[in-house]
Motif scaffolding. Structure first.
Motif, PDB file in Angstrom:
ATOM      1  N   GLY A  84       0.847  -1.185   0.000  1.00 51.51           N
ATOM      2  CA  GLY A  84       0.000   0.000   0.000  1.00 51.51           C
ATOM      3  C   GLY A  84       0.883   1.236   0.000  1.00 51.51           C
ATOM      4  N   PHE A  85       0.288   2.403  -0.218  1.00 46.31           N
ATOM      5  CA  PHE A  85       1.066   3.637  -0.228  1.00 46.31           C
ATOM      6  C   PHE A  85       0.146   4.819   0.005  1.00 46.31           C
ATOM      7  CE2 PHE A  85      -0.503   3.134  -4.505  1.00 46.31           C
ATOM      8  CZ  PHE A  85      -0.762   4.404  -4.965  1.00 46.31           C
ATOM      9  N   ASP A  86       0.759   5.963   0.366  1.00 46.46           N
ATOM     10  CA  ASP A  86      -0.032   7.189   0.482  1.00 46.46           C
ATOM     11  C   ASP A  86       0.536   8.254  -0.445  1.00 46.46           C
ATOM     12  OD1 ASP A  86       2.137   8.445   1.786  1.00 46.46           O
ATOM     13  OD2 ASP A  86       1.314   8.109   3.787  1.00 46.46           O
ATOM     14  N   GLY A  87      -0.121   9.402  -0.481  1.00 50.05           N
ATOM     15  CA  GLY A  87       0.246  10.451  -1.419  1.00 50.05           C
ATOM     16  C   GLY A  87       1.594  11.081  -1.174  1.00 50.05           C
ATOM     17  N   ARG A  88       2.136  10.913   0.027  1.00 48.49           N
ATOM     18  CA  ARG A  88       3.452  11.476   0.336  1.00 48.49           C
ATOM     19  C   ARG A  88       4.586  10.536  -0.052  1.00 48.49           C
ATOM     20  NH1 ARG A  88       3.365  12.855   6.483  1.00 48.49           N
ATOM     21  NH2 ARG A  88       2.251  10.852   6.560  1.00 48.49           N
ATOM     22  N   GLY A  89       4.237   9.351  -0.542  1.00 47.45           N
ATOM     23  CA  GLY A  89       5.263   8.414  -0.955  1.00 47.45           C
ATOM     24  C   GLY A  89       5.663   7.404   0.101  1.00 47.45           C
ATOM     25  N   TYR A  90       4.980   7.410   1.220  1.00 48.45           N
ATOM     26  CA  TYR A  90       5.277   6.398   2.236  1.00 48.45           C
ATOM     27  C   TYR A  90       4.635   5.083   1.824  1.00 48.45           C
ATOM     28  CZ  TYR A  90       7.245   9.859   5.387  1.00 48.45           C
ATOM     29  OH  TYR A  90       8.040  10.819   5.951  1.00 48.45           O
ATOM     30  N   ARG A  91       5.376   3.997   1.976  1.00 46.57           N
ATOM     31  CA  ARG A  91       4.926   2.696   1.528  1.00 46.57           C
ATOM     32  C   ARG A  91       4.592   1.787   2.707  1.00 46.57           C
ATOM     33  NH1 ARG A  91       9.020  -1.121   1.912  1.00 46.57           N
ATOM     34  NH2 ARG A  91       8.025  -2.488   0.377  1.00 46.57           N
ATOM     35  N   LEU A  92       3.609   0.942   2.469  1.00 44.55           N
ATOM     36  CA  LEU A  92       3.312  -0.143   3.392  1.00 44.55           C
ATOM     37  C   LEU A  92       3.851  -1.406   2.757  1.00 44.55           C
ATOM     38  CD1 LEU A  92       1.784  -0.822   6.056  1.00 44.55           C
ATOM     39  CD2 LEU A  92      -0.172  -1.445   4.624  1.00 44.55           C
ATOM     40  N   GLY A  93       4.851  -2.012   3.414  1.00 46.95           N
ATOM     41  CA  GLY A  93       5.443  -3.234   2.898  1.00 46.95           C
ATOM     42  C   GLY A  93       4.928  -4.443   3.659  1.00 46.95           C
ATOM     43  N   TYR A  94       5.804  -5.414   3.818  1.00 42.92           N
ATOM     44  CA  TYR A  94       5.396  -6.656   4.467  1.00 42.92           C
ATOM     45  C   TYR A  94       5.619  -6.646   5.970  1.00 42.92           C
ATOM     46  CZ  TYR A  94       4.906  -8.545  -0.217  1.00 42.92           C
ATOM     47  OH  TYR A  94       4.511  -8.753  -1.523  1.00 42.92           O
ATOM     48  N   GLY A  95       6.165  -5.552   6.478  1.00 42.74           N
ATOM     49  CA  GLY A  95       6.302  -5.418   7.918  1.00 42.74           C
ATOM     50  C   GLY A  95       7.671  -5.749   8.470  1.00 42.74           C
ATOM     51  N   GLY A  96       8.595  -6.175   7.609  1.00 42.42           N
ATOM     52  CA  GLY A  96       9.932  -6.519   8.091  1.00 42.42           C
ATOM     53  C   GLY A  96      10.883  -5.346   8.187  1.00 42.42           C
ATOM     54  N   GLY A  97      10.546  -4.239   7.524  1.00 41.91           N
ATOM     55  CA  GLY A  97      11.395  -3.050   7.576  1.00 41.91           C
ATOM     56  C   GLY A  97      12.677  -3.149   6.761  1.00 41.91           C
ATOM     57  N   PHE A  98      12.770  -4.122   5.852  1.00 46.39           N
ATOM     58  CA  PHE A  98      14.025  -4.349   5.143  1.00 46.39           C
ATOM     59  C   PHE A  98      14.410  -3.190   4.229  1.00 46.39           C
ATOM     60  CE2 PHE A  98      12.887  -8.790   6.154  1.00 46.39           C
ATOM     61  CZ  PHE A  98      14.079  -9.176   6.764  1.00 46.39           C
ATOM     62  N   PHE A  99      13.459  -2.632   3.487  1.00 46.50           N
ATOM     63  CA  PHE A  99      13.802  -1.562   2.554  1.00 46.50           C
ATOM     64  C   PHE A  99      14.219  -0.294   3.300  1.00 46.50           C
ATOM     65  CE2 PHE A  99      11.827  -4.336  -0.495  1.00 46.50           C
ATOM     66  CZ  PHE A  99      12.482  -4.037  -1.679  1.00 46.50           C
ATOM     67  N   ASP A 100      13.500   0.062   4.345  1.00 46.75           N
ATOM     68  CA  ASP A 100      13.861   1.254   5.110  1.00 46.75           C
ATOM     69  C   ASP A 100      15.214   1.072   5.793  1.00 46.75           C
ATOM     70  OD1 ASP A 100      11.429   2.701   4.600  1.00 46.75           O
ATOM     71  OD2 ASP A 100      10.418   1.355   5.985  1.00 46.75           O
ATOM     72  N   ARG A 101      15.449  -0.101   6.339  1.00 48.46           N
ATOM     73  CA  ARG A 101      16.716  -0.385   7.012  1.00 48.46           C
ATOM     74  C   ARG A 101      17.873  -0.346   6.015  1.00 48.46           C
ATOM     75  NH1 ARG A 101      15.121  -4.808   8.925  1.00 48.46           N
ATOM     76  NH2 ARG A 101      14.209  -3.968  10.832  1.00 48.46           N
ATOM     77  N   THR A 102      17.636  -0.856   4.827  1.00 41.29           N
ATOM     78  CA  THR A 102      18.676  -0.864   3.801  1.00 41.29           C
ATOM     79  C   THR A 102      18.997   0.544   3.336  1.00 41.29           C
ATOM     80  OG1 THR A 102      17.971  -3.057   3.056  1.00 41.29           O
ATOM     81  CG2 THR A 102      19.289  -1.750   1.519  1.00 41.29           C
ATOM     82  N   LEU A 103      17.967   1.343   3.086  1.00 41.28           N
ATOM     83  CA  LEU A 103      18.194   2.732   2.662  1.00 41.28           C
ATOM     84  C   LEU A 103      18.937   3.521   3.728  1.00 41.28           C
ATOM     85  CD1 LEU A 103      14.767   3.528   0.970  1.00 41.28           C
ATOM     86  CD2 LEU A 103      17.003   3.483  -0.157  1.00 41.28           C
ATOM     87  N   ALA A 104      18.586   3.313   4.984  1.00 40.17           N
ATOM     88  CA  ALA A 104      19.237   4.036   6.067  1.00 40.17           C
ATOM     89  C   ALA A 104      20.716   3.682   6.179  1.00 40.17           C
ATOM     90  CB  ALA A 104      18.526   3.733   7.394  1.00 40.17           C
ATOM     91  N   ALA A 105      21.090   2.474   5.742  1.00 35.12           N
ATOM     92  CA  ALA A 105      22.480   2.021   5.848  1.00 35.12           C
ATOM     93  C   ALA A 105      23.339   2.444   4.666  1.00 35.12           C
ATOM     94  CB  ALA A 105      22.513   0.497   5.975  1.00 35.12           C
ATOM     95  N   MET A 106      22.727   2.973   3.609  1.00 38.97           N
ATOM     96  CA  MET A 106      23.473   3.325   2.404  1.00 38.97           C
ATOM     97  C   MET A 106      24.118   4.703   2.530  1.00 38.97           C
ATOM     98  SD  MET A 106      21.021   1.900  -0.651  1.00 38.97           S
ATOM     99  CE  MET A 106      21.106   0.179  -1.161  1.00 38.97           C
TER     100      MET A 106
END
Length: 224
Positions: free
Chosen positions: A140-162
């Protein structure tokens, strides 16, 4: 199509309440996605693939970190194979362990793959590579670009580490847009939303130059 009836948004800012709401919304959206008529799914997927082709045409030298489709996600592999044939590169994520950032490894159609974390296919025997573009599947997603994923936080955690953040493209279906995801503190919005309805830039990064040689460093490239 079956109408998506979502739980009422939380009216308090309690983290536990919001997390439970997101969990219930995720369940509803995944059930809806799994019920899409195959013919409609193909029609929408073609539109999304055309949009991705247009985006990558402007970034022909980019290394694209993509996902292996699961749970009735849009299959972008034909677009990725075409991107490689035109001189671009691609990478698939490898998950070292739960609650760890993903590391993108080089991928071509000839790359050996094997089940990895959560039985999702991962490349075998290829090196970790920097990426210019990251494709993130949207539950899922909203108009600001925030995404609802599968709940594991992998994409956000990966981006934060780059060390250098890539262009992030969220890919999903227009019907899964909701008014507000109620993002957590560490959630990171995408730069472009791509659905069958078209390409929707949501950040200034969406118009940047991604044909340069350097890309976003995976965690293993970070300096101490």
């Amino acid at each position: 199509m079956t109408r998506i009836i979502l739980p009422a948004p939380p009216n308090v800012s309690d983290d536990a309440v919001i997390s439970e709401w997101r969990k219930n919304v995720r369940k509803k959206l995944l059930a809806w996605r799994g019920s899409i008529d195959p013919a409609i799914h193909r029609q929408w997927s073609v539109s999304v693939c055309n949009g991705m082709t247009a985006i990558l045409a402007e970034r022909p030298k980019a290394t694209v970190g993509f996902y292996w489709p699961i749970q009735n996600e849009i299959d972008l592999r034909p677009v990725i194979v075409d991107h490689i044939a035109r001189g671009g590169k691609a990478a698939l994520p490898v998950v070292p362990a739960k609650a760890q950032p993903m590391i993108f490894h080089d991928w071509t159609p000839q790359t050996e793959i094997a089940p990895g974390f959560a039985s999702i296919p991962e490349p075998v025997g290829t090196k970790a590579v920097p990426i210019h573009v990251m494709i993130a599947p949207l539950v899922g997603f909203d108009g600001r670009g925030y995404r609802l994923g599968y709940g594991g936080g992998f994409f956000d955690r990966t981006l934060a580490a780059m060390a250098v953040r890539p262009l992030v493209i969220g890919v999903g279906f227009e019907a899964t847009r909701i008014a507000d995801i109620f993002p957590h503190e560490y959630d990171i919005p995408v730069d472009i939303i791509l659905t069958e309805a078209g390409i929707r830039p949501v950040s200034e990064k969406a118009t940047g130059d991604f044909n340069r040689a350097e890309g976003a460093s995976p965690p293993c490239f970070l300096s101490s």
